[in-house]
Scaffold this active site. Sequence first.
Site, PDB file in Angstrom:
ATOM      1  CG  HIS A 200      39.346  48.009  49.196  1.00  0.00           C
ATOM      2  ND1 HIS A 200      38.273  48.425  49.954  1.00  0.00           N
ATOM      3  CD2 HIS A 200      39.503  48.940  48.231  1.00  0.00           C
ATOM      4  CE1 HIS A 200      37.799  49.559  49.455  1.00  0.00           C
ATOM      5  NE2 HIS A 200      38.525  49.905  48.419  1.00  0.00           N
TER       6      HIS A 200
HETATM    7  C1  UD1 Z   1      40.044  51.020  43.352  1.00  0.00           C
HETATM    8  C2  UD1 Z   1      39.980  52.503  43.721  1.00  0.00           C
HETATM    9  C3  UD1 Z   1      39.423  52.643  45.116  1.00  0.00           C
HETATM   10  C4  UD1 Z   1      38.100  51.926  45.252  1.00  0.00           C
HETATM   11  C5  UD1 Z   1      38.255  50.477  44.810  1.00  0.00           C
HETATM   12  C6  UD1 Z   1      36.916  49.774  44.828  1.00  0.00           C
HETATM   13  C7  UD1 Z   1      41.781  53.866  42.719  1.00  0.00           C
HETATM   14  C8  UD1 Z   1      43.019  54.615  43.000  1.00  0.00           C
HETATM   15  N1  UD1 Z   1      41.314  53.118  43.727  1.00  0.00           N
HETATM   16  O1  UD1 Z   1      40.963  50.411  44.267  1.00  0.00           O
HETATM   17  O2  UD1 Z   1      39.212  54.017  45.373  1.00  0.00           O
HETATM   18  O3  UD1 Z   1      37.703  51.967  46.605  1.00  0.00           O
HETATM   19  O4  UD1 Z   1      38.762  50.446  43.465  1.00  0.00           O
HETATM   20  O5  UD1 Z   1      37.064  48.407  44.623  1.00  0.00           O
HETATM   21  O6  UD1 Z   1      41.238  53.970  41.648  1.00  0.00           O
HETATM   22  N2  UD1 Z   1      42.546  43.528  40.868  1.00  0.00           N
HETATM   23  C9  UD1 Z   1      42.153  42.310  40.385  1.00  0.00           C
HETATM   24  N3  UD1 Z   1      41.042  42.258  39.603  1.00  0.00           N
HETATM   25  C10 UD1 Z   1      40.331  43.350  39.274  1.00  0.00           C
HETATM   26  C11 UD1 Z   1      40.743  44.579  39.765  1.00  0.00           C
HETATM   27  C12 UD1 Z   1      41.853  44.659  40.565  1.00  0.00           C
HETATM   28  O7  UD1 Z   1      42.768  41.304  40.663  1.00  0.00           O
HETATM   29  O8  UD1 Z   1      39.327  43.213  38.543  1.00  0.00           O
HETATM   30  C13 UD1 Z   1      43.730  43.605  41.761  1.00  0.00           C
HETATM   31  C14 UD1 Z   1      45.036  43.812  41.044  1.00  0.00           C
HETATM   32  O9  UD1 Z   1      46.015  43.128  41.730  1.00  0.00           O
HETATM   33  C15 UD1 Z   1      45.253  45.292  41.193  1.00  0.00           C
HETATM   34  C16 UD1 Z   1      44.664  45.568  42.568  1.00  0.00           C
HETATM   35  O10 UD1 Z   1      43.550  44.676  42.664  1.00  0.00           O
HETATM   36  O11 UD1 Z   1      46.587  45.667  41.110  1.00  0.00           O
HETATM   37  C17 UD1 Z   1      44.215  46.972  42.769  1.00  0.00           C
HETATM   38  O12 UD1 Z   1      43.301  47.385  41.759  1.00  0.00           O
HETATM   39  P1  UD1 Z   1      43.156  48.957  41.422  1.00  0.00           P
HETATM   40  O13 UD1 Z   1      42.080  49.159  40.440  1.00  0.00           O
HETATM   41  O14 UD1 Z   1      44.476  49.560  41.154  1.00  0.00           O
HETATM   42  O15 UD1 Z   1      42.710  49.587  42.807  1.00  0.00           O
HETATM   43  P2  UD1 Z   1      41.690  49.060  43.925  1.00  0.00           P
HETATM   44  O16 UD1 Z   1      42.452  48.700  45.119  1.00  0.00           O
HETATM   45  O17 UD1 Z   1      40.750  48.070  43.330  1.00  0.00           O
END
Ligand code: UD1
Length: 355
Positions: A200
């Site tokens: 991821h």
């Molecule tokens: C975040 C953390 C990362 C961690 C990861 C664990 C930051 C910068 N990154 O990354 O360090 O390893 O969490 O999982 O904080 N999304 C969903 N549903 C959710 C959450 C996210 O669909 O419940 C999707 C959305 O499209 C979103 C993308 O995942 O834009 C990324 O989510 P985000 O929280 O920005 O970062 P992660 O890649 O999850």
Amino acid sequence: MHVLGARPNFVKAAPVIAALRTAGAEQAVVHTGQHYDARMSEIFFAELGLPEPDVNLGVGSGGHAEQTAALLIGLEGEFTSRSPALVMVYGDVNSTIAAALVAAKLHIPVAHVEAGLRSFDMTMPEEVNRRVTDQLSALCLVTSPEGIGHLAAEGVPVSRTHLVGNPMIDTLLANLDSFDTGRVRAEHGLPERYVLATVHRPANVDAPETASALVRHLHGVADLADLVIPVHPRGRANLLAAGLDDHPGVQILDPLGYIDFIAAVRGAAAVVTDSGGLQEETTILGVPCLTVRPNTERPITITHGTNRLVTFEELVPAARKALESGTPPADRRPPLWDGHAGPRIAEVIMEYLGE
Ligand code: UD1
């Protein structure tokens, strides 16, 4: 006041909150809403016995500026209205740095659980988050001995640093009896022998060309053994567009809850990942781990565990070797990864609050 936002935060906070409860601390939990899908959040609260959050700020997803800005505004409101004596933050996600920044500006002391880890790779958002959070923290609660040196090198006074061990491993050890690989194999239709993969990181999945290259190499692993992939929402579209499931040996799953996920890890012949926590969990479970990254902030999982860093090109040969040589014996464990980090953290916190 604990600030939790993303999946790995929940796993780290559970033993800390439990230990502080035993110590008699009054606690509140703010869920920022950075992760919001039931499979990324609710299930963890239920399985890990976390208290219902006192508030969910619902910040959701967005670019770094948009998400961090929403976090700053939401958290400032909470900290101002509830006036906590101490704010506890976990790991290295955007919710972590935002909470530390808001608390510092309001003169509320911050305790950072998992302080001192460094990848020395400033292209990772997590490295930025870690460095800034540690500078702002009154208490740096360190999981791994090298963290103490990293903090000292950055000028953090030694009086602020405490080596406490790894609360993520507390959670793992506390739930060991629940990780039933037979049940999870039956419920999710997993093959007898499989490699479990999770990817991821933005550097691996955000650019379509990189995601395509990664998928080619993952298919190479699937030529050796069945490949089971619970897909994190980030990167799902790019990995599928790159044809991840166009291989008979690839089985794609939705994100799993904590218990099923670790049970699936425990039953795997090897793991391929770019996660931070999974490098630690495989080290304790004795499952070979191939980390598809150029660096790690958790080198102790290489020296004291089962982890190995691999490039895309090295992945298939390394997987072949891991599958041939089987599970390495878990003869060494990182110091203080013993299931008692939560109580150690609670002791430091209670002493600090007492002073
Ligand atoms: C975040 C953390 C990362 C961690 C990861 C664990 C930051 C910068 N990154 O990354 O360090 O390893 O969490 O999982 O904080 N999304 C969903 N549903 C959710 C959450 C996210 O669909 O419940 C999707 C959305 O499209 C979103 C993308 O995942 O834009 C990324 O989510 P985000 O929280 O920005 O970062 P992660 O890649 O999850």
